[in-house]
Design a protein around this motif. Structure first.
Motif, PDB file in Angstrom:
ATOM      1  N   LEU A  51      -9.427   5.739  28.184  1.00 30.43           N
ATOM      2  CA  LEU A  51      -8.730   6.960  28.575  1.00 30.43           C
ATOM      3  C   LEU A  51      -8.073   7.620  27.366  1.00 30.43           C
ATOM      4  CD1 LEU A  51      -7.879   8.786  30.890  1.00 30.43           C
ATOM      5  CD2 LEU A  51      -5.871   7.339  31.227  1.00 30.43           C
ATOM      6  N   THR A  52      -7.471   6.814  26.499  1.00 32.84           N
ATOM      7  CA  THR A  52      -6.840   7.358  25.292  1.00 32.84           C
ATOM      8  C   THR A  52      -7.880   8.027  24.394  1.00 32.84           C
ATOM      9  OG1 THR A  52      -5.135   5.641  25.362  1.00 32.84           O
ATOM     10  CG2 THR A  52      -5.464   6.788  23.268  1.00 32.84           C
ATOM     11  N   GLY A  53      -9.011   7.350  24.189  1.00 32.36           N
ATOM     12  CA  GLY A  53     -10.059   7.929  23.359  1.00 32.36           C
ATOM     13  C   GLY A  53     -10.596   9.230  23.918  1.00 32.36           C
ATOM     14  N   ALA A  54     -10.778   9.292  25.242  1.00 31.66           N
ATOM     15  CA  ALA A  54     -11.282  10.508  25.873  1.00 31.66           C
ATOM     16  C   ALA A  54     -10.295  11.663  25.717  1.00 31.66           C
ATOM     17  CB  ALA A  54     -11.564  10.246  27.348  1.00 31.66           C
ATOM     18  N   ILE A  55      -9.009  11.393  25.930  1.00 27.59           N
ATOM     19  CA  ILE A  55      -7.988  12.435  25.801  1.00 27.59           C
ATOM     20  C   ILE A  55      -7.907  12.935  24.363  1.00 27.59           C
ATOM     21  CG2 ILE A  55      -5.511  12.888  25.938  1.00 27.59           C
ATOM     22  CD1 ILE A  55      -5.431  10.968  28.332  1.00 27.59           C
ATOM     23  N   LEU A  56      -7.973  12.033  23.388  1.00 24.81           N
ATOM     24  CA  LEU A  56      -7.916  12.428  21.978  1.00 24.81           C
ATOM     25  C   LEU A  56      -9.100  13.310  21.596  1.00 24.81           C
ATOM     26  CD1 LEU A  56      -6.699   9.131  20.258  1.00 24.81           C
ATOM     27  CD2 LEU A  56      -5.408  11.261  20.555  1.00 24.81           C
ATOM     28  N   CYS A  57     -10.283  12.979  22.102  1.00 31.57           N
ATOM     29  CA  CYS A  57     -11.460  13.803  21.800  1.00 31.57           C
ATOM     30  C   CYS A  57     -11.314  15.218  22.351  1.00 31.57           C
ATOM     31  CB  CYS A  57     -12.716  13.135  22.366  1.00 31.57           C
ATOM     32  SG  CYS A  57     -13.239  11.676  21.458  1.00 31.57           S
ATOM     33  N   VAL A  58     -10.826  15.327  23.577  1.00 28.09           N
ATOM     34  CA  VAL A  58     -10.620  16.654  24.170  1.00 28.09           C
ATOM     35  C   VAL A  58      -9.562  17.431  23.386  1.00 28.09           C
ATOM     36  CG1 VAL A  58      -9.862  17.886  26.227  1.00 28.09           C
ATOM     37  CG2 VAL A  58     -11.340  15.879  26.461  1.00 28.09           C
ATOM     38  N   VAL A  93     -16.363  12.129  26.347  1.00 33.09           N
ATOM     39  CA  VAL A  93     -15.713  11.610  27.552  1.00 33.09           C
ATOM     40  C   VAL A  93     -16.711  10.826  28.399  1.00 33.09           C
ATOM     41  CG1 VAL A  93     -14.637  12.273  29.735  1.00 33.09           C
ATOM     42  CG2 VAL A  93     -13.927  13.387  27.620  1.00 33.09           C
ATOM     43  N   LEU A  94     -17.918  11.375  28.564  1.00 34.46           N
ATOM     44  CA  LEU A  94     -18.947  10.658  29.317  1.00 34.46           C
ATOM     45  C   LEU A  94     -19.322   9.357  28.620  1.00 34.46           C
ATOM     46  CD1 LEU A  94     -21.343  13.551  30.405  1.00 34.46           C
ATOM     47  CD2 LEU A  94     -19.880  12.171  31.881  1.00 34.46           C
ATOM     48  N   GLY A  95     -19.364   9.381  27.297  1.00 34.55           N
ATOM     49  CA  GLY A  95     -19.662   8.164  26.554  1.00 34.55           C
ATOM     50  C   GLY A  95     -18.609   7.096  26.753  1.00 34.55           C
ATOM     51  N   PHE A  96     -17.334   7.491  26.690  1.00 38.98           N
ATOM     52  CA  PHE A  96     -16.255   6.532  26.946  1.00 38.98           C
ATOM     53  C   PHE A  96     -16.340   5.992  28.372  1.00 38.98           C
ATOM     54  CE2 PHE A  96     -13.996   8.478  23.283  1.00 38.98           C
ATOM     55  CZ  PHE A  96     -13.690   7.307  22.610  1.00 38.98           C
ATOM     56  N   GLY A  97     -16.660   6.876  29.322  1.00 46.06           N
ATOM     57  CA  GLY A  97     -16.769   6.440  30.717  1.00 46.06           C
ATOM     58  C   GLY A  97     -17.893   5.440  30.918  1.00 46.06           C
ATOM     59  N   ALA A 154     -29.340   4.293  35.609  1.00 38.55           N
ATOM     60  CA  ALA A 154     -28.691   5.442  36.240  1.00 38.55           C
ATOM     61  C   ALA A 154     -28.027   6.341  35.210  1.00 38.55           C
ATOM     62  CB  ALA A 154     -27.660   4.958  37.265  1.00 38.55           C
ATOM     63  N   VAL A 155     -27.340   5.741  34.243  1.00 35.38           N
ATOM     64  CA  VAL A 155     -26.669   6.531  33.212  1.00 35.38           C
ATOM     65  C   VAL A 155     -27.684   7.265  32.343  1.00 35.38           C
ATOM     66  CG1 VAL A 155     -25.243   6.373  31.132  1.00 35.38           C
ATOM     67  CG2 VAL A 155     -24.590   5.116  33.185  1.00 35.38           C
ATOM     68  N   ALA A 156     -28.807   6.614  32.019  1.00 35.63           N
ATOM     69  CA  ALA A 156     -29.837   7.262  31.200  1.00 35.63           C
ATOM     70  C   ALA A 156     -30.410   8.486  31.904  1.00 35.63           C
ATOM     71  CB  ALA A 156     -30.953   6.264  30.885  1.00 35.63           C
ATOM     72  N   PHE A 157     -30.719   8.354  33.195  1.00 28.82           N
ATOM     73  CA  PHE A 157     -31.226   9.505  33.950  1.00 28.82           C
ATOM     74  C   PHE A 157     -30.178  10.611  34.019  1.00 28.82           C
ATOM     75  CE2 PHE A 157     -34.251   6.396  35.876  1.00 28.82           C
ATOM     76  CZ  PHE A 157     -35.413   7.055  35.502  1.00 28.82           C
ATOM     77  N   LEU A 158     -28.903  10.242  34.187  1.00 29.18           N
ATOM     78  CA  LEU A 158     -27.837  11.242  34.243  1.00 29.18           C
ATOM     79  C   LEU A 158     -27.706  11.985  32.920  1.00 29.18           C
ATOM     80  CD1 LEU A 158     -25.417  12.524  35.680  1.00 29.18           C
ATOM     81  CD2 LEU A 158     -24.008  10.624  34.861  1.00 29.18           C
ATOM     82  N   TRP A 159     -27.711  11.258  31.809  1.00 27.96           N
ATOM     83  CA  TRP A 159     -27.606  11.887  30.492  1.00 27.96           C
ATOM     84  C   TRP A 159     -28.798  12.798  30.232  1.00 27.96           C
ATOM     85  CZ3 TRP A 159     -24.129  12.236  26.546  1.00 27.96           C
ATOM     86  CH2 TRP A 159     -22.964  11.474  26.666  1.00 27.96           C
TER      87      TRP A 159
END
Length: 220
Positions: A57-64, A81-85, A114-119
Motif C-alpha cells: 500500500l505504501t509503495g502504491a501511494i508513493l508511486c501515485v 499500483v496493479l503491479g503492487f497488487g 488470470a493476472v496475465a490475461f487481465l494485463w
C-alpha cells in the motif's frame, strides 16, 4: 467414536466434519477432548501478511504521489499500483498455502494466468498471455507437480488431484487453437500434448487412485 464412511476411518475427539475429506461423520463424539487446549501463540503468518500489505500500500501511494508531482503524458502509476497488487496477492497466497506446496502450485497457476490475461486486456490485448504465458505456466505447473511428487515420494492421494487439475487446465489452449486467437501456436500445441499424455497415463496406470480421490473430494 466418530466414523467417516468415505475415508473408512474412525476419528477421535469432537469434530463436525471429517478432517481428511471434510465429509459428514456418523457415530457419537467423545464427551471430553482427546488432547489439551494449547494457548494461542503469536500468529507469524498474520504478522507477515500485515507487513506485506503495508509495504504494498505504501509503495502504491508513493508511486501515485510521484506521478502527480512529476506530470507526464501517461499515468504510469496505475500500472505500478496493479503491479503492487499482483505481487501482494501472489505473496499472500504463497504464505497461506505454504504448508501444502502442491495446492500452492495450483493456486499460483490460476492466479498468474488470470493476472496475465487481465494485463494483456488492459494494455490493448496483444495476445502474449494466450500465446506464451498460459501454456507455459500450465506446462511448468504440471511438471512441478510430477517432479515434486517423485522427489518427495508422495503417495497417490497427496498429488493426484493437483496433477489432474493442472493437466485439465493444460487442455484449455485447444480453445485458443480452434478459435484462431493465437499468433504463435507452438507453446499451446506442446502444452496440450503434454497434458493429454499425462491424463492418458494416469487413466491407464493410476485410474483407481483417480477414482478414489475424485470420489472422496466430491463426496460421491
Amino acid at each position: 467414536m466418530l466414523y467417516c464412511k468415505s475415508c473408512s476411518v474412525t476419528i477421535a475427539g469432537r469434530h463436525s466434519h471429517c478432517p481428511l475429506c471434510r465429509g459428514n461423520l456418523s457415530g457419537s463424539a467423545e464427551k471430553e477432548r482427546s488432547y489439551p487446549v494449547l494457548p494461542h501463540s503469536q500468529n507469524r503468518t498474520k504478522r507477515l501478511i500485515q507487513i506485506l500489505s503495508a509495504s504494498a500500500l505504501t509503495g502504491a501511494i508513493l508511486c501515485v504521489a510521484i506521478n502527480m508531482l512529476v506530470p507526464t503524458d501517461t499515468w504510469w502509476s496505475l500500472f505500478a499500483v496493479l503491479g503492487f497488487g499482483c505481487g501482494w496477492l501472489w505473496a499472500v497466497i504463497g504464505i497461506v498455502k505454504k504448508e501444502k506446496i502442491l495446492n500452492n502450485i495450483v493456486w499460483q497457476l490460476i492466479l498468474i494466468s488470470a493476472v496475465a490475461f487481465l494485463w494483456d486486456w488492459l494494455t490493448g490485448w496483444r495476445g502474449w498471455s494466450a500465446d506464451f504465458v498460459f501454456p507455459c505456466i500450465c506446462t511448468g505447473a504440471m511438471l512441478a507437480v510430477v517432479i515434486l511428487s517423485r522427489v518427495l515420494r508422495m503417495p497417490d492421494k497427496d498429488y493426484i488431484i493437483s496433477l489432474i487439475v493442472c493437466a485439465v487446465m493444460g487442455v484449455f489452449p485447444l480453445i485458443f487453437l480452434f478459435s484462431g486467437v493465437l499468433q504463435v501456436t507452438i507453446p499451446s500445441v506442446l502444452c496440450v500434448a503434454a497434458s493429454l499424455i499425462e491424463i492418458s497415463l494416469q487413466l491407464i496406470f493410476n485410474w483407481k487412485a483417480m477414482y478414489r480421490e475424485i470420489h472422496k473430494k466430491l463426496h460421491l
